[in-house]
Design a protein around this motif. Structure first.
Motif, PDB file in Angstrom:
ATOM      1  N   LEU A   1      59.455  19.463  90.853  1.00 12.87           N
ATOM      2  CA  LEU A   1      58.830  20.785  90.958  1.00 12.87           C
ATOM      3  C   LEU A   1      57.317  20.664  91.083  1.00 12.87           C
ATOM      4  CD1 LEU A   1      60.791  23.085  88.468  1.00 12.87           C
ATOM      5  CD2 LEU A   1      61.178  22.668  90.890  1.00 12.87           C
ATOM      6  N   SER A   2      56.736  19.752  90.347  1.00 12.00           N
ATOM      7  CA  SER A   2      55.293  19.530  90.470  1.00 12.00           C
ATOM      8  C   SER A   2      54.942  18.986  91.846  1.00 12.00           C
ATOM      9  CB  SER A   2      54.812  18.574  89.381  1.00 12.00           C
ATOM     10  OG  SER A   2      55.065  19.090  88.083  1.00 12.00           O
TER      11      SER A   2
ATOM     12  N   LEU B   1      58.510  30.877  86.906  1.00 10.60           N
ATOM     13  CA  LEU B   1      59.834  31.088  87.500  1.00 10.60           C
ATOM     14  C   LEU B   1      60.619  32.035  86.595  1.00 10.60           C
ATOM     15  CD1 LEU B   1      60.638  27.418  88.593  1.00 10.60           C
ATOM     16  CD2 LEU B   1      59.746  29.292  90.003  1.00 10.60           C
TER      17      LEU B   1
ATOM     18  N   HIS C   1      55.629  27.242  85.708  1.00 11.69           N
ATOM     19  CA  HIS C   1      55.621  27.531  87.145  1.00 11.69           C
ATOM     20  C   HIS C   1      55.879  29.005  87.440  1.00 11.69           C
ATOM     21  CE1 HIS C   1      55.327  23.314  88.360  1.00 11.69           C
ATOM     22  NE2 HIS C   1      56.272  23.020  87.475  1.00 11.69           N
TER      23      HIS C   1
ATOM     24  N   VAL D   1      63.279  27.973  94.499  1.00 12.88           N
ATOM     25  CA  VAL D   1      63.973  27.892  93.213  1.00 12.88           C
ATOM     26  C   VAL D   1      64.404  29.304  92.812  1.00 12.88           C
ATOM     27  CG1 VAL D   1      63.915  26.821  90.922  1.00 12.88           C
ATOM     28  CG2 VAL D   1      62.335  26.038  92.666  1.00 12.88           C
TER      29      VAL D   1
ATOM     30  N   HIS E   1      68.041  25.949  91.759  1.00 14.65           N
ATOM     31  CA  HIS E   1      68.073  26.822  90.576  1.00 14.65           C
ATOM     32  C   HIS E   1      69.328  26.566  89.758  1.00 14.65           C
ATOM     33  CE1 HIS E   1      69.050  30.577  88.438  1.00 14.65           C
ATOM     34  NE2 HIS E   1      67.763  30.713  88.301  1.00 14.65           N
TER      35      HIS E   1
ATOM     36  N   LEU F   1      69.001  23.193  87.935  1.00 11.53           N
ATOM     37  CA  LEU F   1      68.123  23.276  86.778  1.00 11.53           C
ATOM     38  C   LEU F   1      68.781  24.035  85.637  1.00 11.53           C
ATOM     39  CD1 LEU F   1      64.754  24.037  88.599  1.00 11.53           C
ATOM     40  CD2 LEU F   1      65.199  22.041  87.175  1.00 11.53           C
TER      41      LEU F   1
ATOM     42  N   ALA G   1      65.328  20.229  98.568  1.00 10.98           N
ATOM     43  CA  ALA G   1      64.870  21.602  98.364  1.00 10.98           C
ATOM     44  C   ALA G   1      64.260  22.172  99.641  1.00 10.98           C
ATOM     45  CB  ALA G   1      63.861  21.655  97.223  1.00 10.98           C
TER      46      ALA G   1
ATOM     47  N   LEU H   1      57.645  27.680  95.064  1.00  7.98           N
ATOM     48  CA  LEU H   1      58.768  27.490  94.146  1.00  7.98           C
ATOM     49  C   LEU H   1      59.575  28.771  93.981  1.00  7.98           C
ATOM     50  CD1 LEU H   1      57.221  25.276  91.313  1.00  7.98           C
ATOM     51  CD2 LEU H   1      58.560  24.577  93.295  1.00  7.98           C
TER      52      LEU H   1
ATOM     53  N   THR I   1      54.947  21.734  94.399  1.00  7.48           N
ATOM     54  CA  THR I   1      53.708  22.505  94.318  1.00  7.48           C
ATOM     55  C   THR I   1      52.564  21.779  95.002  1.00  7.48           C
ATOM     56  OG1 THR I   1      54.461  23.455  92.213  1.00  7.48           O
ATOM     57  CG2 THR I   1      52.124  23.653  92.736  1.00  7.48           C
TER      58      THR I   1
END
Length: 414
Positions: A165-166, A209, A207, A179, A186, A189, A145, A175, A169
């Motif tokens: 993702l965590s 998003l 998050h 993402v 993206h 996911l 990423a 993100l 962060t």
């Protein structure tokens, strides 16, 4: 991919390997993110004997050592214009050769305060080695990423993606930037939306998003809101939970509004006058009320056609049959065009005082704020109608129900 380094470098790297070298790697669904590299590391050679003693002994055989290195982030990988200058060591002893510039460029907290390196950092000929708590699978997703590279060929699990993702962060990576709807992460996911829509929607909501939550919500039309647990609601949060409720309520409301208009009447003929055409209007009202009573946001067009299409079997007038077919075709097109994300409107309270006949006579739109300024109705025939509205356009099928039973009281339909 095999990587050739000097023997002294392997002596330095082996101090970070915490697991036995002979351990077996358990089978995991994801594809491996590293390969073992074979290197010959010589053991210490004893001091040669004196020349006057027996003949010199042969040096002991070299010992083979295996070290796991990432198949993407290895020393010779051409993923950056500069050579790697830092090594990340995952919790399962996989080495990732990365670039300090690339990490600091996207991080807002110096990559979890690990960079820049302190003067006390352990450094060898291969560069500094930083031990991170993430596993190789999660760290591989994080680095892909950061470098804006797709990692779908590794087939990571949804749990690994959520953990990544965590981790992003924690390392100060935005993100919303990495993402976004145009990113490879993206798309990866979103591929899990048909399999675990609620979990993906919860992940996107936690998050914030929005670009990921919107396309995921279309897979939740068949989800029963009554099955939401307190834990799920807490993880989703108030804002995205409200949007999920409004999505369901909005589509159900749109279906009721689309069902309201009956087939358009045709010009009176000798065989079918306006009185005869009221049979079709009443039949449409009853069938549409059946659909509206249990309106679901995921109602299919086939279910609508199955409920309203057979009405034509009872009609003898060809003009009425054509009007029914045209109205049904228009309804299906309109329902297919309804957006899965309705406009969000504030709560609104509406009230009306009077009987059903007065309601129809005054042609008051259901859902507006009404200030009653007409004649005073007898107390025994006056009734209060209250509605809590979520949208500008609210349920408006009630006039059809009243046209069948105009003497009924509004309060009976609450």
């Amino acid at each position: 991919m095999s990587t050739c380094v000097e023997n002294t470098d392997w002596d330095f790297l082996l101090q970070f390997v915490s697991e036995p070298l002979e351990m077996e790697i358990s089978d995991v669904p994801e594809r491996p993110v590293a390969e073992r590299t074979r290197s010959a590391v010589p053991v210490q050679v004893p001091t040669p004997p004196d020349s006057f003693t027996s003949s010199p002994v042969d040096p002991p055989a070299e010992e083979d050592t295996l070290v796991s290195v990432s198949t993407t982030f290895f020393p010779g990988a051409h993923i950056h214009s500069h050579p790697p200058d830092v090594v990340l060591l995952s919790s399962d002893s996989i080495f990732f050769y990365v670039h300090t510039r690339a990490l600091l460029r996207v991080s807002e907290n110096n990559f979890g305060s690990l960079l820049p390196l302190s003067s006390k950092a352990t450094t060898g000929q291969l560069g500094p080695v930083l031990a991170v708590p993430e596993s190789s699978t999660v760290l591989n997703i994080v680095l892909h990423a950061i470098y804006d590279m797709p990692c779908s060929h590794y087939s990571p699990s949804f749990e690994s993606l959520a953990t990544a993702l965590s981790a992003l962060t924690d390392y100060g990576v935005s993100l919303k930037r990495h993402v976004s709807s145009s990113s490879a992460l993206h798309a990866l996911l979103l591929s899990y939306a048909p399999l675990c829509p609620l979990e993906l929607y919860t992940l996107a909501a936690s998050h914030d998003l929005y670009d990921l939550a919107v396309p995921t919500s279309s897979h939740l039309l068949s989800f029963s809101l009554a099955s939401l647990t307190d834990e799920m609601a807490d993880r989703i949060g108030a804002i995205y939970l409200k949007r999920l409720f409004f999505l369901h309520f909005g589509r159900a409301d749109a279906l009721k509004r689309l069902l309201l208009p009956p087939p358009h009447p045709h010009a009176a003929t000798n065989d079918c006058d306006f009185t005869e055409q009221k049979r079709l209007t009443r039949a449409w009202a009853l069938a549409s009320a059946y659909l509206a009573w249990d309106a679901r946001p995921d109602l299919s067009t086939n279910a609508i056609e199955s409920a309203l299409g057979p009405l034509g079997d009872q009609l003898s007038c060809e003009h009425c049959r054509k009007a029914l077919r045209d109205r049904l075709k228009t309804l299906i097109i309109q329902w297919s065009a309804v957006k899965v994300r309705p406009p969000f409107q504030p709560f609104k309270l509406s009230a009306y005082i009077g009987t059903a006949e007065d309601y129809l006579t005054r042609k008051t739109s259901f859902g507006r704020n009404i200030s009653h300024s007409g004649p005073t109705y007898p107390r025994k025939s006056a009734h209060v109608l209250l509605q809590l509205s979520f949208f500008q356009s609210t349920v408006s099928l009630i006039p059809f129900f009243f046209s069948l039973h105009s003497s009924c009281n509004i309060a009976h339909f609450l």
